[in-house]
Design a protein around this motif. Structure first.
Motif, PDB file in Angstrom:
ATOM      1  N   GLY A 187      -0.620   2.168  -0.342  1.00  0.00           N
ATOM      2  CA  GLY A 187       0.159   0.951  -0.169  1.00  0.00           C
ATOM      3  C   GLY A 187      -0.338   0.123   0.996  1.00  0.00           C
ATOM      4  N   SER A 188       0.300  -1.037   1.202  1.00  0.00           N
ATOM      5  CA  SER A 188      -0.214  -1.951   2.223  1.00  0.00           C
ATOM      6  C   SER A 188       0.875  -2.754   2.926  1.00  0.00           C
ATOM      7  N   GLY A 189       2.139  -2.353   2.791  1.00  0.00           N
ATOM      8  CA  GLY A 189       3.221  -3.153   3.345  1.00  0.00           C
ATOM      9  C   GLY A 189       3.839  -2.586   4.603  1.00  0.00           C
ATOM     10  N   GLY A 190       4.974  -3.178   5.000  1.00  0.00           N
ATOM     11  CA  GLY A 190       5.688  -2.707   6.169  1.00  0.00           C
ATOM     12  C   GLY A 190       6.221  -1.308   6.003  1.00  0.00           C
ATOM     13  N   ARG A 191       6.637  -0.972   4.800  1.00  0.00           N
ATOM     14  CA  ARG A 191       7.093   0.398   4.514  1.00  0.00           C
ATOM     15  C   ARG A 191       5.968   1.395   4.760  1.00  0.00           C
ATOM     16  N   GLU A 192       4.769   1.060   4.301  1.00  0.00           N
ATOM     17  CA  GLU A 192       3.643   1.976   4.480  1.00  0.00           C
ATOM     18  C   GLU A 192       3.232   2.083   5.951  1.00  0.00           C
ATOM     19  N   HIS A 193       3.346   0.992   6.704  1.00  0.00           N
ATOM     20  CA  HIS A 193       3.058   1.076   8.141  1.00  0.00           C
ATOM     21  C   HIS A 193       4.072   1.988   8.820  1.00  0.00           C
TER      22      HIS A 193
END
Length: 412
Positions: free
Chosen positions: A7-13
């Motif tokens: 993934g690549s979003g805020g959740r993944e960060h």
């Protein structure tokens, strides 16, 4: 343990931040990631919805655990391919992920499991949609049956607007409006059992005062000091465990996180929606409070050993996250603008920045999506956490950006 996050979003960060802090994790990788994730994980240019490519990357890295963040890869069968390759995977199969991939399927499962939820009809023609709207009355709730990145739901008093949304979708679920405050609860599942994480509250509308269109989420906070006593236990017994049991009965064991979106109605908590992954931006605050190391917890779900894992612990205090969105989000967000002030935001005591829609452009960080950043504030209570988050937001500069100024305000 080598861990690969998809993934690549805020959740993944947020996931990568927690995993990087886990002493059990010796290597952390992410595909495709973003500019912020690059600071804590090695990035790989793999298409997240390509099951074969993700499985091949997991084998190449010698991953001991793959964590699939977004819903689209799950519905595409990425978790199936990874498990077939012999790598433990945190994320439901494509069949189980249809709890999010199809609102109609989710309603069918809930009905079979006796889960409290809104009355609904599935419609494919304008005539069916009109009849359903008249049957349930205003406010009208119209949901795109398929994946829509959190933006496929219209709740409106305007019947014509409801009909237009229904006409724009191939198939819709129209249901009665559930009145009451909304709560998000994540349950970690290993196919046969489940354990809850701390509840949070999301803010879906784009603008202050819950005005404007639905978005993927503009902010969140935890804990919910106002929530009814025993809420988590009630939702686990009435909703989560019956759903996991029903899916197992159908030969579709659910492994991963079951997101339960709830309305606390006068008749008790009822399910608004299921998601097959961690919610964004609730993940940012829930994982901030989680004291139990994350990797072992997710691996126990992947390996079916959750029963013997032991109790989950949390840090004291509160967390609030505020989403900084690009100009024109959620309609047609402007991309490619330079983001400044990130280092200054990180200097605020108790605050830090998680990247969502960002990319590197030489030595600059630029916007690359609609929700650009999640700014997290922490403190001994919600008020202090909120102050830290907004102080940090105030130091960030992104042309045309917007954010809500009332995240967690009602909690105070």
């Amino acid at each position: 343990m080598r861990v690969l996050v998809i993934g690549s979003g805020g959740r993944e960060h947020a996931l990568c931040r927690s995993l990087a802090a886990d002493p059990q994790v010796t290597e952390l990788h992410c595909a495709p990631g973003n500019a912020g994730i690059a600071q804590v994980a090695t990035l790989h240019a793999v298409t997240p919805t390509d099951p074969a490519a993700v499985a091949a990357l997991a084998l190449e890295l010698g991953a001991g655990l793959v964590v699939v963040g977004p819903e689209a890869p799950l519905v595409a069968g990425v978790a199936d391919a990874v498990r077939e390759a012999g790598v433990p995977c945190f994320g439901p199969s494509a069949r189980a992920a249809m709890l999010e991939g199809s609102k109609a399927f989710a309603k069918d499962v809930m009905t079979a499991a006796g889960v409290p939820t809104a009355r609904s009809r599935t419609c494919v023609t304008p005539e069916e949609a009109a009849a359903a709207l008249d049957a349930f009355g205003a406010p009208y709730v119209v949901k795109d049956d398929g994946l829509a990145a959190g933006k496929g739901v219209v709740v409106t008093e305007d019947r014509d607007e409801a009909l237009r949304h229904a006409a724009a979708c191939e198939r819709v679920v129209i249901e009665e409006f559930l009145d009451g405050p909304e709560v998000s609860l994540f349950a970690l599942c290993d196919g046969s059992t489940a354990v809850p994480l701390q509840p949070a509250q999301d803010h879906k509308r784009a603008y202050d005062g819950d005005a404007g269109p639905n978005t993927g989420g503009m902010g969140a906070y935890t804990p919910l000091t106002w929530a009814p006593e025993g809420l988590t236990e009630q939702v686990m017994s009435e909703t989560v465990i019956p759903t996991v049991t029903e899916l197992a009965r159908r030969g579709t064991p659910y492994t991963g996180v079951l997101y339960v979106g709830l309305a606390l109605t006068a008749k008790g908590p009822k399910v608004i929606e299921f998601n097959a992954r961690f919610g964004d931006p609730e993940t940012q605050v829930v994982l901030d409070r989680l004291a139990t190391p994350l990797a072992g917890l997710l691996l126990a779900c992947a390996e079916g050993t959750l029963t013997g894992f032991g109790p989950i612990a949390y840090r004291d205090g509160a967390a609030v996250t505020v989403v900084v969105a690009a100009e024109n989000y959620p309609d047609d967000p402007v991309k490619g603008d330079v983001i400044e002030g990130l280092a200054e935001a990180e200097e605020v005591e108790g605050a830090y920045v998680l990247h969502a829609g960002t990319a590197s452009d030489g030595d600059r960080i630029v916007s690359s999506g609609g929700r650009v950043l999640s700014v997290v504030g922490t403190g001994p209570d919600v008020a202090a956490a909120r102050d830290a988050a907004y102080e940090a937001v105030g130091r960030i500069r992104l042309r045309g950006s917007h954010h809500r100024t009332d995240i967690a305000h009602q909690a105070l």
